[in-house]
Motif scaffolding. Structure first.
Motif, mmCIF file in Angstrom:
data_model
loop_
_atom_site.group_PDB
_atom_site.id
_atom_site.type_symbol
_atom_site.label_atom_id
_atom_site.label_comp_id
_atom_site.label_asym_id
_atom_site.label_seq_id
_atom_site.Cartn_x
_atom_site.Cartn_y
_atom_site.Cartn_z
ATOM 1 N N GLN A 113 0.838 -1.190 0.000
ATOM 2 C CA GLN A 113 0.000 0.000 0.000
ATOM 3 C C GLN A 113 0.872 1.238 0.000
ATOM 4 O O GLN A 113 1.906 1.305 0.672
ATOM 5 N N LYS A 114 0.443 2.229 -0.763
ATOM 6 C CA LYS A 114 1.126 3.517 -0.750
ATOM 7 C C LYS A 114 0.678 4.262 0.497
ATOM 8 O O LYS A 114 -0.502 4.556 0.669
ATOM 9 N N ASP A 158 -4.205 3.957 -2.063
ATOM 10 C CA ASP A 158 -3.740 3.363 -3.310
ATOM 11 C C ASP A 158 -2.704 2.276 -3.007
ATOM 12 O O ASP A 158 -2.082 2.262 -1.940
ATOM 13 N N TYR A 159 -2.502 1.372 -3.953
ATOM 14 C CA TYR A 159 -1.561 0.275 -3.717
ATOM 15 C C TYR A 159 -0.797 -0.049 -5.001
ATOM 16 O O TYR A 159 -1.272 0.188 -6.111
ATOM 17 N N PHE A 160 0.406 -0.586 -4.798
ATOM 18 C CA PHE A 160 1.302 -0.912 -5.897
ATOM 19 C C PHE A 160 1.343 -2.417 -6.149
ATOM 20 O O PHE A 160 1.314 -3.216 -5.215
ATOM 21 N N TYR A 161 1.447 -2.774 -7.415
ATOM 22 C CA TYR A 161 1.951 -4.083 -7.824
ATOM 23 C C TYR A 161 3.417 -3.850 -8.206
ATOM 24 O O TYR A 161 3.704 -3.026 -9.086
ATOM 25 N N ASN A 162 4.325 -4.547 -7.565
ATOM 26 C CA ASN A 162 5.757 -4.411 -7.851
ATOM 27 C C ASN A 162 6.223 -5.565 -8.731
ATOM 28 O O ASN A 162 6.093 -6.725 -8.348
ATOM 29 N N ILE A 188 3.218 -0.770 -10.779
ATOM 30 C CA ILE A 188 1.917 -0.314 -11.258
ATOM 31 C C ILE A 188 1.120 0.145 -10.046
ATOM 32 O O ILE A 188 0.979 -0.596 -9.073
ATOM 33 N N LEU A 189 0.627 1.374 -10.097
ATOM 34 C CA LEU A 189 -0.153 1.929 -8.987
ATOM 35 C C LEU A 189 -1.636 1.873 -9.327
ATOM 36 O O LEU A 189 -2.067 2.359 -10.379
#
Length: 403
Positions: free
Chosen positions: A254-255, A277-281, A289-290
């Motif tokens: 999570q951001k 918002d959250y990231f796929y790393n 990807i946010l």
């Protein structure tokens, strides 16, 4: 130069480590062609062995010279091509500090001198080597492996190719001891050694279909196109869409705080609001990807160049992106006229400005002053894209969004 802290307890005896020697392929856990991030992963897995690590690179022009990971306690270092960031050459520069195992035999280290006779007995007959008169070095070659031997000036006549007899022994009954061992890819049939011969080592070819250094084409404000697999990932795609097209992400997080929201006059959120918002790393492919935490749709892509001297160095593999100048409408098709107006990881900031025009002052990115020894970077924004630029003028990250 970056030096990692010593982890070994003071006063503990330090003996030579033993690593398996694989001519033409690698040594120990390090394989020719491996990305630099994989090498750091191997180092982190064995902190008691690789407890002192030096990272050397040319800070002002990081694409001009190799990135070198050196292990001074163990007498060897790894040379990575600066553009592809793949291991092209392994050099043992202090053979007394590193013991090598080949098949069932040991050579090198403090107890087993790597003499010319010992090398010849272990690896077998080969063709006469090359004598570098200026350096006083005789280099013996095997496929993917070479040994350099210093030769006293009074015995240079023993080293001429037509006259040399192998194994090399001097009139006084002595035989030279190797001063350097080079391990390199043998598929090109190059002879790699010291001096100018060192430059002939190249990383082995990538396997067919490899995703490493895959070109990722950017259509500003619209989508990414992955050239090897042919996937198109547009803004607004869902996590399910991304998972289906690109596979499982390496990480999800999570951001915590949206630090740039204060610069958006149209955003009604309170300035202290935590971001959902959250990231796929995708660390192994060099991008994040946010997703919007409420709509669960893609709102940003972050592409990483993985240059040394940046706080995220070695966390991501290099993303080989291609961005076209705005004059070409973001087309994925290029010809000779558009090649000069593309932005890639090799493009410096001054060139970006020539392509996209000046965008005004930069925002300063500190990345946490206490944990980041490399200092701040500068973020420049355009419509649908922002560039994080290092002090040497190279791009660290590219953030894509929809204006």
């Amino acid at each position: 130069m970056l030096q990692r802290p010593r982890r070994r307890c003071e006063g503990k005896a330090m003996g030579a480590i033993v690593l398996d020697l694989r001519p033409g392929f690698g040594i120990g856990p390090f394989s020719l062609g491996m990305p630099i991030c994989d090498a750091f992963a191997q180092i982190e897995q064995q902190p008691n062995i690789y407890d002192v690590v030096h990272v050397k690179y040319y800070d002002e022009e990081p694409l001009k010279l190799d990135i070198v990971i050196s292990f001074p306690d163990h007498g060897f270092h790894l040379r990575f091509d600066p553009w592809s960031q793949r291991l092209r050459l392994i050099e043992i520069f202090d053979v007394k500090r590193l013991q090598m195992r080949y098949a069932t035999s040991l050579i090198g280290g403090p107890s087993t001198l790597a003499t010319f006779v010992a090398v010849y007995d272990l690896f077998g007959p080969t063709f006469p080597g090359i004598y570098d008169k200026g350096r006083g070095i005789y280099t013996l070659f095997y496929p993917g492996l070479s040994f350099a031997f210093p030769v006293p000036s009074q015995y240079t006549e023993c080293c001429h190719e037509r006259e040399a007899e192998l194994p090399l022994e001097f009139p006084d009954g002595t035989t030279p001891v190797t001063c350097r061992v080079s391990i390199y890819d043998s598929s090109t049939d190059s002879k790699v050694g010291v001096g100018s011969l060192m430059d002939k080592a190249c990383a082995p070819p990538l396997a067919a279909g490899s995703l490493y250094m895959e070109e990722v084409h950017v259509k500003l404000g619209e989508e990414l196109w992955f050239t090897v697999g042919g996937q198109h990932i547009p803004f607004g795609a869902s996590p399910q869409d991304v998972w289906t097209e690109l596979g499982r992400p390496c990480g999800i997080h999570q951001k915590q705080v949206d630090q740039m929201v204060i610069h958006s006059a149209s955003d009604p959120r309170p300035r202290t609001t935590l971001c959902v918002d959250y990231f796929y790393n995708y660390f192994t492919r060099g991008f994040d990807i946010l997703f919007d935490g409420q709509t669960h749709k893609i709102k940003k892509f972050v592409l990483h160049t993985n240059y040394p001297g940046h706080a995220d160095f070695s966390s991501y593999m290099k993303c080989n992106f291609v961005i076209y100048g705005s004059d070409f409408g973001g087309s994925f098709h290029q010809d000779d006229n558009t090649t000069k107006r593309t932005i890639t990881p090799s493009t410096k900031w001054e060139q970006v400005k020539e392509i996209l025009g000046d965008c005004g002052r930069a925002a300063i990115q500190t990345q946490g002053s206490t944990s980041n020894p490399f200092g701040s970077t500068f973020v420049y924004g355009y419509q649908n894209v922002a560039f994080e630029v290092m002090k040497n003028g190279y791009i660290a990250t590219v953030t894509l969004f929809q204006s």
